[in-house]
Design an enzyme around this catalytic site. Structure first.
Site, PDB file in Angstrom:
ATOM      1  N   SER A  73       0.835  -1.208   0.000  1.00  0.00           N
ATOM      2  CA  SER A  73       0.000   0.000   0.000  1.00  0.00           C
ATOM      3  C   SER A  73       0.866   1.254   0.000  1.00  0.00           C
ATOM      4  O   SER A  73       0.406   2.336   0.304  1.00  0.00           O
ATOM      5  CB  SER A  73      -0.924  -0.010   1.213  1.00  0.00           C
ATOM      6  OG  SER A  73      -0.158  -0.038   2.394  1.00  0.00           O
ATOM      7  N   SER A 115       6.230   5.166  10.469  1.00  0.00           N
ATOM      8  CA  SER A 115       5.227   4.671   9.533  1.00  0.00           C
ATOM      9  C   SER A 115       5.539   5.167   8.137  1.00  0.00           C
ATOM     10  O   SER A 115       6.552   5.829   7.896  1.00  0.00           O
ATOM     11  CB  SER A 115       3.846   5.164   9.941  1.00  0.00           C
ATOM     12  OG  SER A 115       3.743   6.532   9.617  1.00  0.00           O
ATOM     13  N   LYS A 116       4.627   4.834   7.238  1.00  0.00           N
ATOM     14  CA  LYS A 116       4.837   5.225   5.844  1.00  0.00           C
ATOM     15  C   LYS A 116       4.871   6.740   5.681  1.00  0.00           C
ATOM     16  O   LYS A 116       5.275   7.243   4.652  1.00  0.00           O
ATOM     17  CB  LYS A 116       3.759   4.593   4.965  1.00  0.00           C
ATOM     18  CG  LYS A 116       3.966   3.100   4.854  1.00  0.00           C
ATOM     19  CD  LYS A 116       2.937   2.372   4.033  1.00  0.00           C
ATOM     20  CE  LYS A 116       3.283   0.877   4.060  1.00  0.00           C
ATOM     21  NZ  LYS A 116       2.253  -0.017   3.666  1.00  0.00           N
ATOM     22  N   ARG A 117       4.433   7.453   6.699  1.00  0.00           N
ATOM     23  CA  ARG A 117       4.468   8.920   6.614  1.00  0.00           C
ATOM     24  C   ARG A 117       5.887   9.472   6.694  1.00  0.00           C
ATOM     25  O   ARG A 117       6.168  10.547   6.188  1.00  0.00           O
ATOM     26  CB  ARG A 117       3.611   9.554   7.714  1.00  0.00           C
ATOM     27  CG  ARG A 117       2.119   9.436   7.449  1.00  0.00           C
ATOM     28  CD  ARG A 117       1.343  10.237   8.469  1.00  0.00           C
ATOM     29  NE  ARG A 117       1.573   9.756   9.825  1.00  0.00           N
ATOM     30  CZ  ARG A 117       0.915   8.744  10.363  1.00  0.00           C
ATOM     31  NH1 ARG A 117      -0.004   8.110   9.681  1.00  0.00           N
ATOM     32  NH2 ARG A 117       1.167   8.357  11.597  1.00  0.00           N
TER      33      ARG A 117
END
Ligand code: GLU
Length: 314
Positions: free
Chosen positions: A13, A251-253
């Site tokens: 994702s 996280s992906k952030r």
């Protein structure tokens, strides 16, 4: 020892980040140290969030670090397909097995209703479902069906389900009080992670699951589904999360810690050395190849608690 079957099961994702890579490396090391079989499964159940280009990138990022797999995505094998998006019929079969046991019911609650009807929140911030739709009559269901598409929940028992995690020790939950009936199929028809992951690990004969500690509290639900589907649960190792200095999960952030940025700043060996140091496998972070680490991998040295990582000090 030689018949360990482990897996890495990322969701494509977005670009993989340091935390995913840490779990993936540990899963790989544990399998390779035991001379076992490694499986790569793409958990791309959610069509709104997952993209094939991310899956391709993910496989490339793993290979860049020096990780490989014997079965799975892009490689094939006896238990395919290895993309969850191609396994819908199989999940439908598992879902029917539970339906035949009288354990599935439709839930018409909207998000707002669910929150209003839920018991006090669990420690992880998730609401405990009250079972509001468990006791609807056929007439009520028919009426609600006219305007709403239901999600589907499985009834949970009022008993403790526990297990011993290889890293976190004993963990148990009373599913009725700590979780409530949980969703196996969303109202848009997509099967839920909890069902798919159990079915797949069972069908792929996975006997060792290494993954992030954030999934520890999913495990009693999953063990319950193993029971209902007549499958043997694997051994579980829930590995520490990597946290930013303020205690938030990486996280992906954190764009500066995704694989794109990391590949510009590190060699594969330098990055592996850093991860191995956090995993207690090296006294100091010095360059090493994953294959070399596997020869000395020791679960007893892996810390159970989360690990603070300061992105500015990498
Ligand atoms: N697909 C899940 C994730 O990326 C992991 C599932 C698992 O390892 O059980 O968070």
């Amino acid at each position: 020892m030689g018949n360990v079957r482990g897996r890495f099961a990322p969701s494509p994702s977005g670009r993989m980040h340091l935390g995913n890579l840490f779990s993936g490396l540990l899963a790989w090391l544990s399998v390779r140290a035991a001379g076992g079989t490694m499986v790569l499964r793409m958990e791309d159940l959610d069509p709104d969030r997952c993209k094939e280009e991310y899956a391709v990138q993910l496989a490339d990022d793993l290979r860049w670090l020096g990780l490989d797999w014997d079965e799975g995505y892009q490689v094939g094998g006896p238990h395919g397909p290895y993309r969850q998006s191609e396994r819908t019929d199989l999940y439908a079969g598992a879902f029917e097995t539970l339906e035949r046991q009288g354990l599935i019911y439709p839930c018409y609650c909207t998000r707002a209703e669910r929150l209003a009807a839920s018991a006090p929140h669990r420690s992880d911030g998730q609401a405990v479902y009250s079972g509001r739709c468990r006791h609807l009559t056929e007439a009520q269901r028919a009426e609600l069906s006219a305007t709403r598409r239901p999600a589907w929940r499985v009834k949970v028992p009022d008993r403790n389900i526990g297990f011993t995690d290889g890293l976190q020790g004993v963990y148990e939950e009373n599913l009725l009080h700590d979780c409530g009936d949980f969703i196996l199929r969303r109202s848009d028809g997509v099967y839920a992670y909890q069902l798919a992951v159990v079915y797949d690990d069972g069908a792929m004969e996975v006997n060792q699951v290494v993954r992030g500690r954030d999934l520890l509290d999913s495990t009693p639900r999953q063990r319950y589904l193993y029971e209902l589907l007549g499958l043997t649960p694997p051994d579980f190792y829930h590995v520490p999360l990597l946290l930013a200095p303020d205690g938030r999960r990486l996280s992906k952030r954190e764009k500066d810690l995704d694989m794109g940025a990391l590949r510009e700043r590190f060699t594969p060996e330098a990055l592996t050395g850093l991860l191995a140091f956090w995993a207690g496998q090296l006294d100091k972070p010095e360059p090493v190849a994953p294959a070399e680490l596997a020869q000395h991998f020791d679960w007893a040295k892996v810390p159970a608690g989360d690990i603070m990582v300061d992105p500015n000090h990498l």
